[in-house]
Scaffold this motif. Sequence first.
Motif, mmCIF file in Angstrom:
data_model
loop_
_atom_site.group_PDB
_atom_site.id
_atom_site.type_symbol
_atom_site.label_atom_id
_atom_site.label_comp_id
_atom_site.label_asym_id
_atom_site.label_seq_id
_atom_site.Cartn_x
_atom_site.Cartn_y
_atom_site.Cartn_z
ATOM 1 N N PRO A 1 47.969 57.061 30.271
ATOM 2 C CA PRO A 1 46.813 56.939 29.381
ATOM 3 C C PRO A 1 45.546 56.546 30.146
ATOM 4 N N THR A 2 44.398 57.003 29.633
ATOM 5 C CA THR A 2 43.109 56.636 30.227
ATOM 6 C C THR A 2 42.123 56.281 29.123
ATOM 7 N N ALA A 3 41.121 55.506 29.494
ATOM 8 C CA ALA A 3 40.062 55.118 28.566
ATOM 9 C C ALA A 3 38.756 55.015 29.333
ATOM 10 N N GLN A 4 37.660 55.246 28.653
ATOM 11 C CA GLN A 4 36.343 55.111 29.278
ATOM 12 C C GLN A 4 36.084 53.654 29.642
ATOM 13 N N LEU A 5 35.561 53.430 30.837
ATOM 14 C CA LEU A 5 35.316 52.072 31.319
ATOM 15 C C LEU A 5 33.824 51.760 31.436
ATOM 16 N N ASP A 6 32.976 52.715 31.164
ATOM 17 C CA ASP A 6 31.538 52.535 30.946
ATOM 18 C C ASP A 6 30.854 51.525 31.860
ATOM 19 N N GLY A 7 30.970 51.696 33.156
ATOM 20 C CA GLY A 7 30.251 50.842 34.093
ATOM 21 C C GLY A 7 30.866 49.477 34.354
ATOM 22 N N MET A 8 32.065 49.213 33.831
ATOM 23 C CA MET A 8 32.709 47.916 34.052
ATOM 24 C C MET A 8 32.903 47.691 35.552
ATOM 25 N N PRO A 9 32.486 46.530 36.082
ATOM 26 C CA PRO A 9 32.745 46.257 37.496
ATOM 27 C C PRO A 9 34.212 45.871 37.711
ATOM 28 N N ILE A 10 34.832 46.561 38.653
ATOM 29 C CA ILE A 10 36.238 46.297 38.971
ATOM 30 C C ILE A 10 36.380 46.213 40.487
ATOM 31 N N TYR A 11 36.981 45.127 40.945
ATOM 32 C CA TYR A 11 37.285 44.961 42.357
ATOM 33 C C TYR A 11 38.766 45.257 42.555
ATOM 34 N N CYS A 12 39.066 46.131 43.523
ATOM 35 C CA CYS A 12 40.449 46.514 43.807
ATOM 36 C C CYS A 12 40.738 46.261 45.291
ATOM 37 N N ALA A 13 41.876 45.641 45.584
ATOM 38 C CA ALA A 13 42.238 45.378 46.974
ATOM 39 C C ALA A 13 43.745 45.542 47.147
ATOM 40 N N ASN A 14 44.123 45.946 48.349
ATOM 41 C CA ASN A 14 45.532 46.177 48.656
ATOM 42 C C ASN A 14 45.710 46.095 50.171
ATOM 43 N N GLY A 15 46.917 45.893 50.614
ATOM 44 C CA GLY A 15 47.251 46.011 52.030
ATOM 45 C C GLY A 15 47.718 47.434 52.306
ATOM 46 N N ASN A 16 47.461 47.936 53.493
ATOM 47 C CA ASN A 16 47.846 49.322 53.782
ATOM 48 C C ASN A 16 49.338 49.487 54.064
ATOM 49 N N THR A 17 50.062 48.387 54.168
ATOM 50 C CA THR A 17 51.514 48.466 54.397
ATOM 51 C C THR A 17 52.288 47.646 53.364
ATOM 52 N N ASP A 18 51.668 47.391 52.214
ATOM 53 C CA ASP A 18 52.317 46.564 51.195
ATOM 54 C C ASP A 18 53.635 47.210 50.762
ATOM 55 N N PRO A 19 54.736 46.456 50.768
ATOM 56 C CA PRO A 19 56.034 47.044 50.424
ATOM 57 C C PRO A 19 56.196 47.353 48.926
ATOM 58 N N TRP A 20 55.359 46.765 48.059
ATOM 59 C CA TRP A 20 55.516 46.953 46.623
ATOM 60 C C TRP A 20 54.544 47.969 46.041
#
Length: 184
Positions: A107-126
């Motif tokens: 499912p998707t929904a419009q997020l209309d400019g909501m600020p979202i910070y996303c971070a991950n490790g490049n070798t994360d096992p999960w």
Amino acid sequence: MREALLSRLSAESVRYVLPDAPGQSWYDAKAVDPPTPETETQLSDALGRVAEAVAVARSECAGVPLVLIGFSQGACLVAEYLMRGDRADMAAMLTGCRVGAVSDALPTAQLDGMPIYCANGNTDPWIPPWAFDKAVAGFVAMGARVRSDVFPGRPHEISAGEIAEIDRMLVSLCEGRPVFGPAP
């Protein structure tokens, strides 16, 4: 989250709501596993608990910005909560992706400019990089304003860089300044 993140933030006038996962996990599958009826039921229950916590926070703290922050399964719940049509003033997905990320019919929904910070490790096992990237691309496609960081070699944990960025964003939001600068 209390020790790893909240104790290290400087934003003032913030109330934190941290719903606890029953049995220390929200669902019994890896986020990238194909959804099963059991996983869907567990995810629905978890999203219900998040919605209840959000409703309580909105009623008890009217006029205060609502920020969703999650790590690992909590980050996946942030993504699902937003992409299923629920709202926040800001969000952070730390080491997360969409639940059932191998599916193209999420499912998707419009997020209309909501600020979202996303971070991950490049070798994360999960959370594999491809699933993280797919979630970030989904946020952008739905109109969110996204900042994304990938930390080389970072284990499955929250890093100092992520904490600093969330702190900066929270301070900006609490002071009424744009989180990512002026809107285009």
